[in-house]
Design a protein around this motif. Structure first.
Motif, short mmCIF file in Angstrom:
data_model
loop_
_atom_site.label_atom_id
_atom_site.label_comp_id
_atom_site.label_asym_id
_atom_site.label_seq_id
_atom_site.Cartn_x
_atom_site.Cartn_y
_atom_site.Cartn_z
N ALA A 86 73.99 52.82 5.88
CA ALA A 86 72.70 52.75 5.20
C ALA A 86 72.93 53.16 3.74
O ALA A 86 74.05 53.49 3.35
N THR A 87 71.87 53.14 2.97
CA THR A 87 71.93 53.67 1.60
C THR A 87 71.30 55.05 1.60
O THR A 87 70.22 55.25 2.17
N TYR A 88 71.97 55.98 0.96
CA TYR A 88 71.52 57.37 0.90
C TYR A 88 71.16 57.74 -0.54
O TYR A 88 71.90 57.43 -1.47
N PHE A 89 70.02 58.39 -0.68
CA PHE A 89 69.56 58.84 -1.99
C PHE A 89 69.38 60.35 -1.97
O PHE A 89 68.74 60.89 -1.06
N CYS A 90 69.92 61.00 -2.98
CA CYS A 90 69.55 62.39 -3.19
C CYS A 90 68.36 62.42 -4.14
O CYS A 90 68.09 61.44 -4.85
N ALA A 91 67.65 63.51 -4.14
CA ALA A 91 66.50 63.65 -5.02
C ALA A 91 66.30 65.12 -5.36
O ALA A 91 66.82 66.01 -4.68
N ALA A 92 65.56 65.34 -6.43
CA ALA A 92 65.19 66.69 -6.83
C ALA A 92 63.73 66.67 -7.24
O ALA A 92 63.23 65.66 -7.76
N PHE A 99 65.12 60.66 -8.38
CA PHE A 99 66.09 60.17 -7.42
C PHE A 99 67.42 59.85 -8.07
O PHE A 99 67.48 59.42 -9.23
N GLY A 100 68.51 60.06 -7.30
CA GLY A 100 69.80 59.55 -7.71
C GLY A 100 69.84 58.04 -7.53
O GLY A 100 68.91 57.43 -6.99
N SER A 101 70.94 57.43 -7.96
CA SER A 101 71.05 55.97 -7.96
C SER A 101 71.42 55.38 -6.61
O SER A 101 71.42 54.17 -6.45
N GLY A 102 71.76 56.23 -5.64
CA GLY A 102 72.02 55.75 -4.29
C GLY A 102 73.50 55.56 -3.98
O GLY A 102 74.30 55.26 -4.86
N THR A 103 73.84 55.74 -2.71
CA THR A 103 75.19 55.51 -2.20
C THR A 103 75.08 54.63 -0.97
O THR A 103 74.38 54.97 -0.01
N MET B 41 70.12 51.25 -9.43
CA MET B 41 69.31 52.13 -10.29
C MET B 41 68.44 53.08 -9.47
O MET B 41 67.62 53.81 -10.03
N GLY B 42 68.60 53.07 -8.20
CA GLY B 42 67.84 54.00 -7.38
C GLY B 42 66.36 53.71 -7.42
O GLY B 42 65.92 52.57 -7.59
N LEU B 43 65.58 54.75 -7.28
CA LEU B 43 64.12 54.65 -7.30
C LEU B 43 63.61 55.24 -8.61
O LEU B 43 63.89 56.39 -8.93
N ARG B 44 62.89 54.45 -9.36
CA ARG B 44 62.36 54.92 -10.63
C ARG B 44 60.84 55.02 -10.54
O ARG B 44 60.16 54.09 -10.10
N LEU B 45 60.33 56.14 -11.00
CA LEU B 45 58.90 56.42 -10.90
C LEU B 45 58.12 55.64 -11.96
O LEU B 45 58.41 55.73 -13.15
N ILE B 46 57.11 54.91 -11.50
CA ILE B 46 56.28 54.13 -12.42
C ILE B 46 55.07 54.98 -12.84
O ILE B 46 54.85 55.24 -14.02
#
Lengths: 109, 111
Positions: A86-92, A99-103, B41-46
């Motif tokens: 799957a794709t994994y995202f870290c976040a803060a 969010f990070g850009s994903g792995t 680019m991951g998830l970007r907040l709109i």
């Protein structure tokens, strides 16, 4: 400027191996660090999360390691399975989520 | 218990057309968010809404508007769609427990 930097972009692991994904942040005001798992065609779903007053959190095969002084945190998946692909995202989080850009993880049978 | 529901699931627009993406949550959450997801680019907040009646810009608000219609609903409007807005759009909501719940996404193509 990206608030959360994630690496690697992609990862291939053999079944039974350990998958490690790393994230780094700059803002010391962040108060919550979740990891999300996303399967193709689906929305992200919370996998595991940690707060900055804890150095490690384990839930089943998934562990977050948190290093406050280095401003880094990582996800470890033990005994990786093909179903973990799957794709994994870290976040803060501070007021909102960054969010990070994903792995993209591929676990080979 | 549906969680976060987004409509439509898929949409194709011509450049210059307008449309509204709908989002509703049934978890009595105060905070709601709109993200776009693009490869690498991951998830970007709109935009986000911390509570009913308030909205704030995120990282990439240009070309979008939002409405927090009530506590349940948070809509995203594209007034004049551009090919650069081709993306997958996710709505999310968050309660006091800090976990964010995401909808299934809207795949938008602008031609």
């Amino acid at each position: 400027q990206q608030q959360v930097k994630q690496s690697p972009q992609s990862l291939i692991v053999q079944k039974g191996g350990i998958s490690i994904i790393n994230c780094a942040y700059e803002n010391t005001a962040f108060d919550y660090f979740p990891w999300y798992q996303q399967f193709p065609g689906k929305g992200p779903a919370l996998l595991i999360a940690i707060r900055p007053d804890v150095s490690e959190k384990k839930e089943g095969r998934f562990t977050i390691s948190f290093n406050k002084s280095a401003k880094q945190f990582s996800l470890h998946i033990m005994d990786s399975q093909p179903g973990d692909s799957a794709t994994y995202f870290c976040a803060a989080h501070f007021n909102k989520f960054y969010f990070g850009s994903g792995t993209k993880l591929n676990v080979k049978p | 218990n549906a969680g976060v529901t987004q409509t439509p699931k898929f949409q194709v627009l011509k450049t210059g057309q307008s449309m509204t993406l709908q989002c509703a949550q049934d978890m009595n959450h105060n905070s709601m968010y709109w993200y776009r997801q693009d490869p690498g680019m991951g998830l970007r907040l709109i935009y986000y809404s911390a509570s009913e009646g308030t909205t704030d810009k995120g990282e990439v608000p240009n070309g979008y508007n939002v409405s927090r219609l009530n506590k349940r609903e948070f809509s995203l409007r594209l007034e004049s769609a551009a090919p650069s807005q081709t993306s997958v759009y996710f709505c999310a909501s968050r309660g006091w427990g800090a976990e964010a719940f995401f909808g299934q996404g809207t795949r938008l193509t602008v031609v």
